[in-house]
Design an enzyme around this catalytic site. Structure first.
Site, PDB file in Angstrom:
ATOM      1  N   ALA A  20       9.753  46.527 105.060  1.00  0.00           N
ATOM      2  CA  ALA A  20      10.686  47.099 104.068  1.00  0.00           C
ATOM      3  C   ALA A  20      11.373  48.366 104.565  1.00  0.00           C
ATOM      4  O   ALA A  20      12.218  48.915 103.863  1.00  0.00           O
ATOM      5  CB  ALA A  20       9.934  47.390 102.773  1.00  0.00           C
TER       6      ALA A  20
ATOM      7  N   ARG B 274       6.339  52.559 109.368  1.00  0.00           N
ATOM      8  CA  ARG B 274       6.952  53.891 109.301  1.00  0.00           C
ATOM      9  C   ARG B 274       6.903  54.445 107.871  1.00  0.00           C
ATOM     10  O   ARG B 274       7.794  54.203 107.057  1.00  0.00           O
ATOM     11  CB  ARG B 274       8.384  53.828 109.832  1.00  0.00           C
ATOM     12  CG  ARG B 274       8.439  53.683 111.360  1.00  0.00           C
ATOM     13  CD  ARG B 274       9.822  53.423 111.879  1.00  0.00           C
ATOM     14  NE  ARG B 274      10.298  52.095 111.570  1.00  0.00           N
ATOM     15  CZ  ARG B 274      11.485  51.610 111.936  1.00  0.00           C
ATOM     16  NH1 ARG B 274      12.312  52.370 112.628  1.00  0.00           N
ATOM     17  NH2 ARG B 274      11.844  50.384 111.608  1.00  0.00           N
TER      18      ARG B 274
ATOM     19  N   ASP C 292       0.172  48.342 109.723  1.00  0.00           N
ATOM     20  CA  ASP C 292       0.652  47.414 110.751  1.00  0.00           C
ATOM     21  C   ASP C 292       0.121  46.024 110.392  1.00  0.00           C
ATOM     22  O   ASP C 292      -1.092  45.855 110.218  1.00  0.00           O
ATOM     23  CB  ASP C 292       0.093  47.892 112.101  1.00  0.00           C
ATOM     24  CG  ASP C 292       0.671  47.125 113.278  1.00  0.00           C
ATOM     25  OD1 ASP C 292       0.907  45.908 113.160  1.00  0.00           O
ATOM     26  OD2 ASP C 292       0.883  47.768 114.330  1.00  0.00           O
ATOM     27  N   VAL C 293       1.008  45.039 110.274  1.00  0.00           N
ATOM     28  CA  VAL C 293       0.531  43.708 109.868  1.00  0.00           C
ATOM     29  C   VAL C 293      -0.453  43.108 110.873  1.00  0.00           C
ATOM     30  O   VAL C 293      -1.191  42.189 110.537  1.00  0.00           O
ATOM     31  CB  VAL C 293       1.696  42.703 109.616  1.00  0.00           C
ATOM     32  CG1 VAL C 293       2.512  43.086 108.393  1.00  0.00           C
ATOM     33  CG2 VAL C 293       2.565  42.501 110.839  1.00  0.00           C
TER      34      VAL C 293
ATOM     35  N   ASN D 112       8.319  39.133 105.617  1.00  0.00           N
ATOM     36  CA  ASN D 112       9.495  39.342 106.466  1.00  0.00           C
ATOM     37  C   ASN D 112       9.216  40.131 107.739  1.00  0.00           C
ATOM     38  O   ASN D 112       9.933  39.965 108.727  1.00  0.00           O
ATOM     39  CB  ASN D 112      10.533  40.074 105.573  1.00  0.00           C
ATOM     40  CG  ASN D 112      11.610  40.766 106.353  1.00  0.00           C
ATOM     41  OD1 ASN D 112      12.507  40.116 106.880  1.00  0.00           O
ATOM     42  ND2 ASN D 112      11.534  42.095 106.429  1.00  0.00           N
TER      43      ASN D 112
ATOM     44  N   SER E 102      13.631  31.816 111.272  1.00  0.00           N
ATOM     45  CA  SER E 102      14.858  32.108 112.025  1.00  0.00           C
ATOM     46  C   SER E 102      15.468  30.795 112.473  1.00  0.00           C
ATOM     47  O   SER E 102      14.767  29.792 112.615  1.00  0.00           O
ATOM     48  CB  SER E 102      14.522  32.939 113.268  1.00  0.00           C
ATOM     49  OG  SER E 102      15.644  33.038 114.120  1.00  0.00           O
TER      50      SER E 102
ATOM     51  N   TYR F 109       9.544  34.104 121.457  1.00  0.00           N
ATOM     52  CA  TYR F 109      10.075  34.472 120.129  1.00  0.00           C
ATOM     53  C   TYR F 109      10.358  33.193 119.343  1.00  0.00           C
ATOM     54  O   TYR F 109       9.961  33.071 118.169  1.00  0.00           O
ATOM     55  CB  TYR F 109      11.339  35.337 120.243  1.00  0.00           C
ATOM     56  CG  TYR F 109      11.922  35.631 118.865  1.00  0.00           C
ATOM     57  CD1 TYR F 109      11.232  36.425 117.952  1.00  0.00           C
ATOM     58  CD2 TYR F 109      13.144  35.075 118.473  1.00  0.00           C
ATOM     59  CE1 TYR F 109      11.747  36.662 116.670  1.00  0.00           C
ATOM     60  CE2 TYR F 109      13.658  35.315 117.201  1.00  0.00           C
ATOM     61  CZ  TYR F 109      12.956  36.107 116.306  1.00  0.00           C
ATOM     62  OH  TYR F 109      13.451  36.329 115.038  1.00  0.00           O
TER      63      TYR F 109
END
Ligand code: NDP
Ligand code: 8X3
Length: 252
Positions: free
Chosen positions: A10, A35, A60-61, A87, A140, A153
């Site tokens: 977020a 952050r 941190d996930v 997300n 994605s 990725y």
């Protein structure tokens, strides 16, 4: 609407734009990112502008213990989560397979797959106890079509696609909706992170076409999350008009 919306990632990009969109609608927000200062500034802005109630999780996930504890121990008034926007994620590097940095691969797998799963499962447990909820997973176009130097990725986003399909089936018995959203090129901090702070290279990614904005994706997510309870968009790929596949662009 006073729903409780949990948004990971977020502090920037899609997640931040989602926070703004849901807040404008009168929803209350659980916001997660690493952050803390950015989360605090966003929460203060939304409270001033819309009177939004927020619960902030600076974590941190990838930290399984921190994520599980933060979600399991949510205060009672934040425990009934209506919508999860799962997300948080990143790309690191754009290199040929044999040349890529193993630590980049580890970070992407740990964040986009393992961290994504830690959040999804902890929230799904809460939603299944409530017998309702909606999980929107951010995949994605890279999870639909592999491209040169996209290797790991792309693989992490193929995993998001597969896990979303599996979640949709397994969570059916609890009445939980699962939607996967697959954006094409969108100008956020994504490329700056991918190219490790090289702003010039990051900017060049969007040369010659008008990419999606964070707000374009947030409005799509907001729309999916506002459909009647019997309607669920399962899977949605969204690109800008000038993008035809993960590699085909019509440049100006
Ligand atoms: P941004 O870099 O703008 O935002 C990424 C967000 O994820 C930040 O809030 C960041 O917060 C958070 N994040 C990253 N790693 C972690 C972590 N380990 N723990 C917690 N939070 C983390 O990128 P986007 O908004 O563009 O990306 C959001 C998602 O969309 C990602 O999953 C990305 O793969 C996907 N995506 C992006 C596309 C694009 O072209 N932009 C297209 C398709 C999909 P913080 O650094 O404060 O932790
Ligand atoms: C981000 C879009 O095409 O850079 O997932 O991989 S792309």
């Amino acid at each position: 609407m006073n729903r409780t919306i949990f948004i990971t990632g977020a502090s920037a990009g899609f997640g931040k734009a989602c926070a703004e969109q849901f807040a404008a609608n009168g929803d209350r927000l659980i916001l997660l990112a690493r952050r803390a200062e950015r989360l605090k500034a966003l929460a203060d802005q939304l409270t001033a502008e819309f009177g939004t109630s927020t619960h902030l999780i600076a974590a941190d996930v990838r930290d399984q213990q921190a994520i599980t504890t933060a979600i399991n121990d949510l205060p009672a008034e934040w425990s009934k989560i209506d919508v999860l926007v799962n997300n948080a994620g990143l790309a690191l590097g754009r290199d040929y397979f044999e040349e890529a940095d193993l630590s980049d691969w580890n970070t992407m797998i740990d964040t986009n797959v393992k961290g994504f799963l830690y959040v999804a499962q902890a929230v799904a447990k809460k939603m299944s106890a409530n017998k309702k909820g909606h999980i929107l997973n951010i995949g994605s176009i890279a999870g639909k079509e592999v491209y040169e130097k996209g290797n790991v990725y792309c693989a992490t986003k193929f995993a998001v696609d597969a896990i979303s399909k599996a979640m949709r089936i397994d969570l059916l018995r609890h009445g939980i909706k699962v939607t996967s959203i697959h954006p094409g090129a969108a100008e956020t901090e994504f490329s700056l992170v991918r190219f490790k702070g090289d702003a010039e290279t990051a900017k060049k990614v969007y040369d010659g076409f008008t990419p999606l904005s964070a707000q374009d994706i947030a409005s799509t997510i907001f729309y999916c999350a506002g459909l009647p309870s019997h309607v669920c968009i399962n899977d949605l790929t969204i690109t800008c008009t000038q993008q035809g596949s993960s590699i085909h662009f019509r440049k100006d």
